[in-house]
Enzyme design. Structure first.
Site, mmCIF file in Angstrom:
data_model
loop_
_atom_site.group_PDB
_atom_site.id
_atom_site.type_symbol
_atom_site.label_atom_id
_atom_site.label_comp_id
_atom_site.label_asym_id
_atom_site.label_seq_id
_atom_site.Cartn_x
_atom_site.Cartn_y
_atom_site.Cartn_z
ATOM 1 N N CYS A 121 0.817 -1.223 0.000
ATOM 2 C CA CYS A 121 0.000 0.000 0.000
ATOM 3 C C CYS A 121 0.845 1.265 0.000
ATOM 4 O O CYS A 121 0.308 2.362 -0.182
ATOM 5 C CB CYS A 121 -0.937 0.009 1.207
ATOM 6 S SG CYS A 121 -2.095 -1.373 1.262
ATOM 7 N N HIS A 131 -2.192 -5.009 7.289
ATOM 8 C CA HIS A 131 -2.574 -5.261 5.901
ATOM 9 C C HIS A 131 -3.362 -6.553 5.817
ATOM 10 O O HIS A 131 -2.947 -7.590 6.340
ATOM 11 C CB HIS A 131 -1.331 -5.348 5.007
ATOM 12 C CG HIS A 131 -1.660 -5.504 3.554
ATOM 13 N ND1 HIS A 131 -1.870 -4.423 2.718
ATOM 14 C CD2 HIS A 131 -1.843 -6.605 2.780
ATOM 15 C CE1 HIS A 131 -2.142 -4.852 1.501
ATOM 16 N NE2 HIS A 131 -2.142 -6.174 1.513
ATOM 17 N N CYS A 132 -4.516 -6.499 5.149
ATOM 18 C CA CYS A 132 -5.345 -7.685 4.933
ATOM 19 C C CYS A 132 -5.071 -8.222 3.527
ATOM 20 O O CYS A 132 -5.306 -7.515 2.542
ATOM 21 C CB CYS A 132 -6.830 -7.362 5.106
ATOM 22 S SG CYS A 132 -7.917 -8.762 4.763
ATOM 23 N N CYS A 138 -4.634 -1.950 3.659
ATOM 24 C CA CYS A 138 -4.338 -1.789 5.079
ATOM 25 C C CYS A 138 -5.610 -1.336 5.784
ATOM 26 O O CYS A 138 -6.301 -0.424 5.309
ATOM 27 C CB CYS A 138 -3.224 -0.766 5.288
ATOM 28 S SG CYS A 138 -1.578 -1.414 4.877
ATOM 29 N N HIS A 145 -10.123 -10.863 9.557
ATOM 30 C CA HIS A 145 -10.987 -10.961 8.381
ATOM 31 C C HIS A 145 -11.968 -12.088 8.631
ATOM 32 O O HIS A 145 -11.584 -13.246 8.808
ATOM 33 C CB HIS A 145 -10.175 -11.222 7.115
ATOM 34 C CG HIS A 145 -11.011 -11.205 5.868
ATOM 35 N ND1 HIS A 145 -11.216 -10.061 5.123
ATOM 36 C CD2 HIS A 145 -11.742 -12.178 5.260
ATOM 37 C CE1 HIS A 145 -12.004 -10.333 4.102
ATOM 38 N NE2 HIS A 145 -12.353 -11.616 4.167
ATOM 39 N N CYS A 146 -13.259 -11.765 8.617
ATOM 40 C CA CYS A 146 -14.291 -12.736 8.959
ATOM 41 C C CYS A 146 -14.951 -13.256 7.684
ATOM 42 O O CYS A 146 -15.583 -12.483 6.951
ATOM 43 C CB CYS A 146 -15.337 -12.109 9.875
ATOM 44 S SG CYS A 146 -16.653 -13.253 10.341
ATOM 45 N N CYS A 152 -13.482 -7.321 6.372
ATOM 46 C CA CYS A 152 -12.535 -7.138 7.462
ATOM 47 C C CYS A 152 -13.256 -6.489 8.640
ATOM 48 O O CYS A 152 -13.975 -5.502 8.470
ATOM 49 C CB CYS A 152 -11.375 -6.250 7.017
ATOM 50 S SG CYS A 152 -9.869 -7.170 6.709
#
Length: 319
Positions: A121, A131-132, A138, A145-146, A152
């Site tokens: 990013c 960060h995902c 980010c 994270h579901c 997120c």
């Protein structure tokens, strides 16, 4: 290139499967309870629809609230980015990030003590930001994270996620409590034959199964809120200049609750955003007051101006 795009498209489609499963189960429970079971008690149906409505509202907000991302203040300027990329020595790159971070309210570090920087990013990570890899961005105060909300869970929707868990439990408890008498009649054979017998059996089974799993998950997140930790911080303590500290953001039970739910208690149980702050800075246990740090005051004023300018620019862009 086309193959990678196709894989990403498939991944995005498949990521909605858990949400569709939850939606299908809830819609079936509504049909079974209202149309098949037909308790014929207006009070039961009224409470049921209130629970169903709050569950649906919180679930919707958890799914469709976009994750909050770092503002432009944490992005490298063009000159800083050029200087950072042209520098080949890792130590010199770290020093460049240190100089930039001095202007920002960043207190957490990597395990090695360096400034937390996201190469993807191109931003300096604010405290509690991660960060995902699924969302590819980010996320401010990222919790996890579901897959069940395909989103997120972080600063922008953590309150909604907690309320979703709470109202899901309430929905399951109400169904179990009101269907129990009919389940007992089914068990002893006093219930007349019909399609309602199937729905009663599975309503009890599904409601109890979901309630048990939700109870453990909700209890865990209540503990996290009381300690002012995210799921990521519970597994890996945030690192400060003085070293790792799991309780670095904990300000006491009352203030920890206010950070998530806000000061207006009338809105605590309604899925509207009331969390304190802007997600870029969080008070530290070691700091007595934010007012003692002029850098934070200037930063908050700058972020507010960015939000105002962005809101003014959006209507102008639509014309």
């Amino acid at each position: 290139m086309a193959l990678s795009r196709g894989l990403r498209c498939c991944q995005r489609v498949f990521s909605w499967i858990p949400v569709l499963i939850i939606t299908a189960v809830v819609l079936w429970s509504y049909y079974a309870y209202v149309f098949e079971l037909c308790l014929c008690k207006s009070v039961y149906l009224l409470v049921f629809h209130v629970c169903f409505g709050m569950f649906s509202w919180t679930y919707w907000k958890s799914i469709f609230t976009p994750p909050a991302t770092p503002c432009k203040k944490f992005q490298l300027s063009y000159s800083d980015k050029q200087r950072y990329e042209m520098e080949e020595r890792p130590d010199a790159q770290k020093q460049i990030l240190v100089e930039i971070a001095k202007k920002l309210p960043i207190f957490t570090r990597t395990q090695s003590g360096a400034i937390r920087f996201c190469d993807r990013c191109q931003v300096l990570k604010p405290d509690r930001c991660h960060h995902c890899s699924v969302c590819e961005t980010c996320v401010l105060k990222m919790d996890h994270h579901c897959p069940w909300v395909n989103n997120c869970v972080g600063f922008s929707n953590y309150k909604f996620f907690l309320l979703f868990l709470a109202y899901s439990m309430l929905y399951c408890v109400f169904i179990t409590a009101t269907v129990l008498q009919y389940f007992l009649k089914f068990w002893v054979g006093d219930l007349p034959n019909g399609p309602a017998k199937f729905h009663i059996l599975f309503l009890m089974f599904v409601a109890l199964m979901f309630f048990v799993s939700l109870m453990f998950l909700f209890s865990y997140h209540c503990w996290l809120v009381a300690k002012n930790r995210s799921t990521l911080e519970a597994f890996s303590a945030p690192v400060f200049a003085s070293g790792p500290d799991r309780n670095g953001f904990s300000l006491g039970l009352h203030k920890n609750l206010l950070q998530v739910f806000g000061e207006d208690r009338k809105l605590w149980f309604i899925p509207v955003f009331t969390s304190q702050g802007n997600g870029h800075y969080f008070p530290l246990r070691s700091q007595s007051s934010e007012s003692h740090n002029p850098l934070l005051t200037r930063f908050h004023i700058s972020v507010r101006l960015d939000v105002v300018n962005r809101s003014r620019a959006e209507p102008a862009a639509t014309h």
